[in-house]
Design a protein around this motif. Structure first.
Motif, PDB file in Angstrom:
ATOM      1  N   UNK A 180       0.860  -1.186   0.000  1.00  0.00           N
ATOM      2  CA  UNK A 180       0.000   0.000   0.000  1.00  0.00           C
ATOM      3  C   UNK A 180       0.892   1.230   0.000  1.00  0.00           C
ATOM      4  N   UNK A 181       0.771   2.071  -1.032  1.00  0.00           N
ATOM      5  CA  UNK A 181       1.652   3.222  -1.180  1.00  0.00           C
ATOM      6  C   UNK A 181       0.956   4.562  -0.954  1.00  0.00           C
ATOM      7  N   UNK A 182      -0.263   4.547  -0.462  1.00  0.00           N
ATOM      8  CA  UNK A 182      -0.923   5.788  -0.071  1.00  0.00           C
ATOM      9  C   UNK A 182      -1.927   5.469   1.026  1.00  0.00           C
ATOM     10  N   UNK A 183      -2.542   6.516   1.586  1.00  0.00           N
ATOM     11  CA  UNK A 183      -3.455   6.329   2.711  1.00  0.00           C
ATOM     12  C   UNK A 183      -4.815   5.838   2.238  1.00  0.00           C
ATOM     13  N   UNK A 184      -5.297   4.796   2.898  1.00  0.00           N
ATOM     14  CA  UNK A 184      -6.638   4.281   2.655  1.00  0.00           C
ATOM     15  C   UNK A 184      -7.371   4.195   3.990  1.00  0.00           C
TER      16      UNK A 184
ATOM     17  N   UNK B  50     -11.233   6.211   0.498  1.00  0.00           N
ATOM     18  CA  UNK B  50     -12.188   5.196   0.959  1.00  0.00           C
ATOM     19  C   UNK B  50     -12.553   4.202  -0.130  1.00  0.00           C
ATOM     20  N   UNK B  51     -12.056   4.418  -1.343  1.00  0.00           N
ATOM     21  CA  UNK B  51     -12.323   3.504  -2.453  1.00  0.00           C
ATOM     22  C   UNK B  51     -11.288   2.383  -2.426  1.00  0.00           C
ATOM     23  N   UNK B  52     -11.714   1.212  -2.001  1.00  0.00           N
ATOM     24  CA  UNK B  52     -10.799   0.088  -1.807  1.00  0.00           C
ATOM     25  C   UNK B  52     -10.790  -0.886  -2.979  1.00  0.00           C
TER      26      UNK B  52
ATOM     27  N   UNK C 290       0.016  -0.719  -4.844  1.00  0.00           N
ATOM     28  CA  UNK C 290      -1.304  -0.116  -4.731  1.00  0.00           C
ATOM     29  C   UNK C 290      -1.156   1.389  -4.499  1.00  0.00           C
ATOM     30  N   UNK C 291      -1.894   2.173  -5.264  1.00  0.00           N
ATOM     31  CA  UNK C 291      -1.898   3.616  -5.036  1.00  0.00           C
ATOM     32  C   UNK C 291      -1.497   4.446  -6.231  1.00  0.00           C
ATOM     33  N   UNK C 292      -1.114   3.807  -7.323  1.00  0.00           N
ATOM     34  CA  UNK C 292      -0.775   4.572  -8.514  1.00  0.00           C
ATOM     35  C   UNK C 292       0.729   4.701  -8.711  1.00  0.00           C
TER      36      UNK C 292
END
Length: 391
Positions: A279-283, A328-330, A352-354
């Motif tokens: 995961x490379x950004x906040x979710x 919030x889009x998982x 993940x994250x672009x």
């Protein structure tokens, strides 16, 4: 003593002979593989050289171009199919999950909830949850098919994991299914500087993020190994580099990186695929959160005077804003986990994250420490300093 009259000696000689033959077989296979690679590369080079030579001399005709091009593409496709099968037609598309079952942990988070719903229409799912009577498990029972099994599971408890494994085995035998995949989704996080965070919080995060993953994997590994299945583990960019206030969480993700790497190497010979979701950004909705505001009372009076409530509040409020600004889009995470569990040729790591956050993670994890210190210090500054330094 005659060797033939000594059974132990005979067994030892036979064992050494088997080992020697296995080594010779492996060497022969590696040699043939190297020869095959050489011939494929040579064929590709000859085809390219033939095309280039014909173009350079101007002596081209239709058949020569077609034959050279076809030979080059055939050699390259064979090479890709052998070593990069995901890039070829044979590695495209999902597996047919006939009589397969999956285990998804932490289904009382939104990520676990969405993952179970995504898998519902294709296979049996064991939805592990610490609170089977919670809102999300009840919604799963209401919204999903009868393939869903709500599984009481506390990943921090050896007894709970053992009991959950027995329940899964009973369901698998009754339904004549095999356990194919695990999605290790259980995770908890906290933001707080090292001096503020009690040792019990460090232990709590390690119990879930490290030992919980280890417990689930070890309990299910014999079933996964038997069926040459899949294991998908949740990782984070903070397992590649750590920022202020993230020591307790980051150290567990560093450990997860090591665990997944070692497990992937060890399971390769068994045909089990181990995938990491980075995961490379906040979710939002992928962790249980211990709020940093609860840590103030754990400080002693001396530390309270040195840091000051203003500095503490500014730091915790900036972390809270960062958390609330998460996506919030998982769907991206769910899609990657689905691919890891059911793709014919899954990736070892899903980013993940672009592309932007992925490049940032790579740069931060490889740049010199001096430069990284300046960037991190500037980026994560709260605008205030501890009270003891403001003099």
């Amino acid at each position: 003593m005659d060797i033939l009259n000594d059974p132990a000696r005979v067994q030892e000689v036979q064992k050494q002979e088997r080992i020697r033959k296995q080594q010779e077989s492996r060497f022969s296979a590696k040699f043939n593989e190297c020869v095959g690679i050489y011939l494929l590369l040579l064929g590709s080079a000859i085809a390219v050289a033939a095309l280039y030579g014909q173009w350079l001399t101007g002596q081209t005709n239709g058949w020569s171009v077609y034959v050279s091009g076809a030979a080059g593409w055939l050699c390259m496709y064979t090479l890709l199919h052998k070593y990069f099968p995901r890039w070829t037609w044979g590695g495209y598309g999902p597996l047919t999950p006939i009589k397969k079952a999956m285990l998804v942990t932490s289904c009382d988070t939104m990520l676990g909830y969405y993952m179970v719903k995504r898998l519902d229409w294709i296979c049996t799912i064991f939805a592990g949850t610490k609170n089977p009577d919670g809102e999300l498990p009840k919604r799963l029972l209401k919204e999903c098919s009868n393939r869903i099994v709500i599984l009481p599971l506390d990943v921090t408890s050896d007894e709970s994991v053992t009991q959950a494994t027995k329940i899964m085995e009973q369901h698998l035998i009754r339904r004549n299914h095999d356990l194919w995949g695990i999605f290790n989704n259980a995770s908890v996080t906290v933001r707080g500087e090292v001096e503020w965070t009690p040792v019990d919080i460090f232990k709590q995060l390690a119990e879930v993020n490290i030992y919980g993953m280890v417990r689930i994997t070890k309990a299910c590994l014999p079933l996964i190994r038997k069926n040459q299945g899949r294991i998908v583990n949740m990782h984070d960019r903070h397992g590649r580099f750590t920022v202020p206030g993230c020591a307790a969480y980051g150290m567990t993700k560093y450990a997860a990186e090591s665990f997944s790497d070692a497990l992937r190497y060890e399971m390769h010979q068994w045909g089990v695929k181990v995938c990491a979701l980075e995961i490379n950004k906040n979710f939002n909705g992928i962790h249980d959160v211990i709020k940093g505001g609860d840590l103030w009372d754990s400080l002693d009076e001396k530390s309270m005077r040195h840091y000051g409530r203003t500095y503490y509040d500014n730091r915790t409020s900036s972390w809270e804003r960062e958390r609330e600004s998460g996506d919030s889009d998982l769907r991206e995470i769910v899609t990657a986990a689905f691919d890891g569990l059911l793709s014919r040729v899954p990736r070892q790591r899903y980013y993940i994250g672009g592309i932007g956050p992925m490049i940032k993670t790579y740069l931060y994890s490889t740049m010199p420490s001096g430069l990284l210190d300046k960037l991190i210090g500037k980026q994560y500054s709260s605008g205030t300093i501890p009270l003891a330094l403001d003099r």
